[in-house]
Design a protein around this motif. Structure first.
Motif, short mmCIF file in Angstrom:
data_model
loop_
_atom_site.label_atom_id
_atom_site.label_comp_id
_atom_site.label_asym_id
_atom_site.label_seq_id
_atom_site.Cartn_x
_atom_site.Cartn_y
_atom_site.Cartn_z
N LEU A 1 0.82 -1.20 0.00
CA LEU A 1 0.00 0.00 0.00
C LEU A 1 0.86 1.26 0.00
N VAL A 2 0.32 2.30 -0.63
CA VAL A 2 0.98 3.60 -0.66
C VAL A 2 0.36 4.53 0.37
N SER A 3 -0.97 4.57 0.42
CA SER A 3 -1.65 5.48 1.34
C SER A 3 -3.09 5.03 1.51
N ALA A 4 -3.75 5.64 2.50
CA ALA A 4 -5.17 5.40 2.75
C ALA A 4 -5.84 6.73 3.04
N ARG A 5 -7.12 6.82 2.70
CA ARG A 5 -7.86 8.06 2.94
C ARG A 5 -9.33 7.74 3.09
N ALA A 6 -10.07 8.68 3.65
CA ALA A 6 -11.53 8.58 3.73
C ALA A 6 -12.11 9.47 2.64
N GLU A 7 -13.13 8.95 1.96
CA GLU A 7 -13.70 9.68 0.83
C GLU A 7 -15.18 9.36 0.72
N ALA A 8 -15.98 10.38 0.46
CA ALA A 8 -17.43 10.19 0.30
C ALA A 8 -17.72 9.78 -1.15
N ARG A 9 -18.46 8.70 -1.31
CA ARG A 9 -18.83 8.23 -2.63
C ARG A 9 -20.31 7.84 -2.64
N LEU B 1 -13.56 3.89 3.03
CA LEU B 1 -12.13 3.75 3.23
C LEU B 1 -11.50 3.42 1.87
N VAL B 2 -10.59 4.27 1.42
CA VAL B 2 -9.97 4.12 0.11
C VAL B 2 -8.47 3.93 0.29
N VAL B 3 -7.91 2.91 -0.32
CA VAL B 3 -6.47 2.67 -0.26
C VAL B 3 -5.90 2.73 -1.67
N ARG B 4 -4.70 3.30 -1.79
CA ARG B 4 -3.96 3.32 -3.05
C ARG B 4 -2.85 2.28 -2.96
N THR B 5 -2.86 1.34 -3.91
CA THR B 5 -1.86 0.28 -3.90
C THR B 5 -0.63 0.72 -4.69
N ARG B 6 0.45 -0.01 -4.54
CA ARG B 6 1.69 0.33 -5.25
C ARG B 6 1.58 0.05 -6.74
N ARG B 7 0.53 -0.64 -7.15
CA ARG B 7 0.30 -0.84 -8.58
C ARG B 7 -0.44 0.34 -9.20
N GLY B 8 -0.77 1.35 -8.36
CA GLY B 8 -1.42 2.55 -8.86
C GLY B 8 -2.93 2.46 -8.95
N ASN C 1 -14.68 0.35 -11.93
CA ASN C 1 -14.81 1.37 -12.96
C ASN C 1 -13.60 2.29 -12.92
N ARG C 2 -13.74 3.49 -13.47
CA ARG C 2 -12.60 4.41 -13.55
C ARG C 2 -12.06 4.81 -12.18
N LEU C 3 -12.88 4.69 -11.14
CA LEU C 3 -12.41 5.01 -9.78
C LEU C 3 -11.59 3.87 -9.18
N GLY C 4 -11.57 2.74 -9.86
CA GLY C 4 -10.92 1.56 -9.30
C GLY C 4 -11.98 0.56 -8.88
N THR C 5 -11.71 -0.17 -7.83
CA THR C 5 -12.66 -1.15 -7.29
C THR C 5 -13.35 -0.55 -6.07
N THR C 6 -14.67 -0.67 -6.04
CA THR C 6 -15.45 -0.15 -4.91
C THR C 6 -16.41 -1.22 -4.42
N VAL C 7 -16.41 -1.45 -3.13
CA VAL C 7 -17.42 -2.31 -2.50
C VAL C 7 -18.46 -1.36 -1.91
N MET C 8 -19.58 -1.20 -2.61
CA MET C 8 -20.57 -0.19 -2.27
C MET C 8 -21.82 -0.84 -1.68
#
Length: 343
Positions: free
Chosen positions: A265-273, A300-307, A286-293
């Motif tokens: 992991l690179v980082s984590a953040r909280a984001e409203a979706r 909770l959003v994490v950015r992986t080292r694969r971008g 989708n374009r935002l990546g993977t979301t479990v909605m």
């Protein structure tokens, strides 16, 4: 010492109550409908008790339909009381009572109808043998699975009841040698209700076939069973942060699960979706990546080292992201004995 940062979490019990209500009504309907649907092919009275393999007791057709239903209503009331007053001391007991009781009664009712089908008198009913073993085995399995699922929704990963933290309490600075865990869950009660309805339809089809009223059409049974399992897995999610990184588990058992170590992991953040941004409910890519909605709002959003980004809609995401960032910055070094245990 142990530093625990529990996610506030929306009440997972609401989804469980929807499922329990659907299960209760479905079992009640099956208990009454099975003998009544076969009434033109059953003797009246019909055999309802066997001494060894041979029948030695009977009931009228009407009472044979109503008596198990009354027993079931009493069991539902007992399960509700167990859930209300004993959930903390014995999590999962109410769910186990409902699951095992429902399987036992519907299985027994199915066996009774099958044994009496197309018999002229109740004394001519087929003997009971392997049916009893199968019903008891299914009852034990259903009770055990429901108990495990109930424990999972009522306790944290360390086996103790969840405690909600005081709002705004930071959980970032974890001294060396201390253990910690952040856990948050989310459920979508409408998806759980849909899974329960699909599952009940599949169970009803199997029971009707087992009673001898119709043949079993596997294509129809699987067309309800597989979607029910898929929807059930996507209807609830739990996110867990420890010194070993992030684990996101799906369904009532937290399986299957996805895991990321701090090094991934690179980082984590909280984001409203919203569901519209994610492309709908459930597991979305989708374009935002993977979301479990499962519900709109904080994720909770994490950015992986694969971008790539992975987001999961759970409450108290800001606290979880802050703690996960601390773990990432520390480089995944264990913070205590508990952290050395597999999650």
């Amino acid at each position: 010492m142990t530093e625990e940062a529990r996610g506030k979490g929306r009440p997972a019990g609401r989804g469980a109550r929807w499922g329990a209500a659907a299960w209760s009504l479905g079992v009640l309907a099956l208990l009454i409908a099975l003998p009544l649907a076969a009434r033109h092919r059953l003797p009246d009275p019909l055999a309802t008790h066997w001494g060894g393999r041979d029948p030695d007791g009977s009931m009228s057709l009407t009472w044979a339909a109503l008596f198990p239903a009354l027993v079931w209503l009493v069991l539902v009331a007992v399960a509700a009381l167990l859930q209300r007053y004993c959930a903390e001391q014995a999590p999962g007991c109410g769910a186990a009572a409902l699951a095992s009781g429902g399987v036992l009664l519907t299985g027994a009712q199915t066996a009774v109808v099958h044994a009496n089908l197309d018999r002229a008198r109740w004394q001519d009913a087929a003997p009971m043998g392997v049916e009893v073993v199968l019903v008891l085995a299914a009852t034990a399995v259903a009770g055990a699975l429901a108990w495990l699922a109930g424990r999972g929704t009522g306790r944290a990963a360390d086996g103790r009841p969840e405690e909600h933290p005081t709002a705004g309490t930071p959980a970032l600075d974890v001294p060396e040698g201390e253990r910690f865990v952040w856990l948050s869950r989310a459920v979508n009660p409408w998806l759980q209700l849909l899974a329960a309805v699909l599952g009940l339809v599949a169970v009803a089809g199997v029971l009707v076939a087992a009673s001898g009223l119709t043949g079993l059409d596997w294509s129809v049974a699987l067309s309800f069973t597989l979607p029910a399992l898929a929807v059930l897995v996507c209807s609830s999610v739990q996110a867990r942060v420890t010194a070993r990184g992030l684990t996101v588990g799906f369904g009532p058992f937290g399986r299957p699960a996805r895991r990321w170590s701090p090094e991934e992991l690179v980082s984590a953040r909280a984001e409203a979706r919203t569901a519209a941004q994610a492309g709908g409910w459930g597991y979305r890519v989708n374009r935002l990546g993977t979301t479990v909605m499962l519900r709109g709002g904080e994720c909770l959003v994490v950015r992986t080292r694969r971008g790539t980004d992975f987001a999961v809609s759970v409450d108290d995401a800001e606290r979880g992201a802050a703690l996960l960032n601390a773990v990432i910055a520390r480089g995944g070094r264990p913070t205590g004995r508990a952290a050395d245990q597999p999650s």
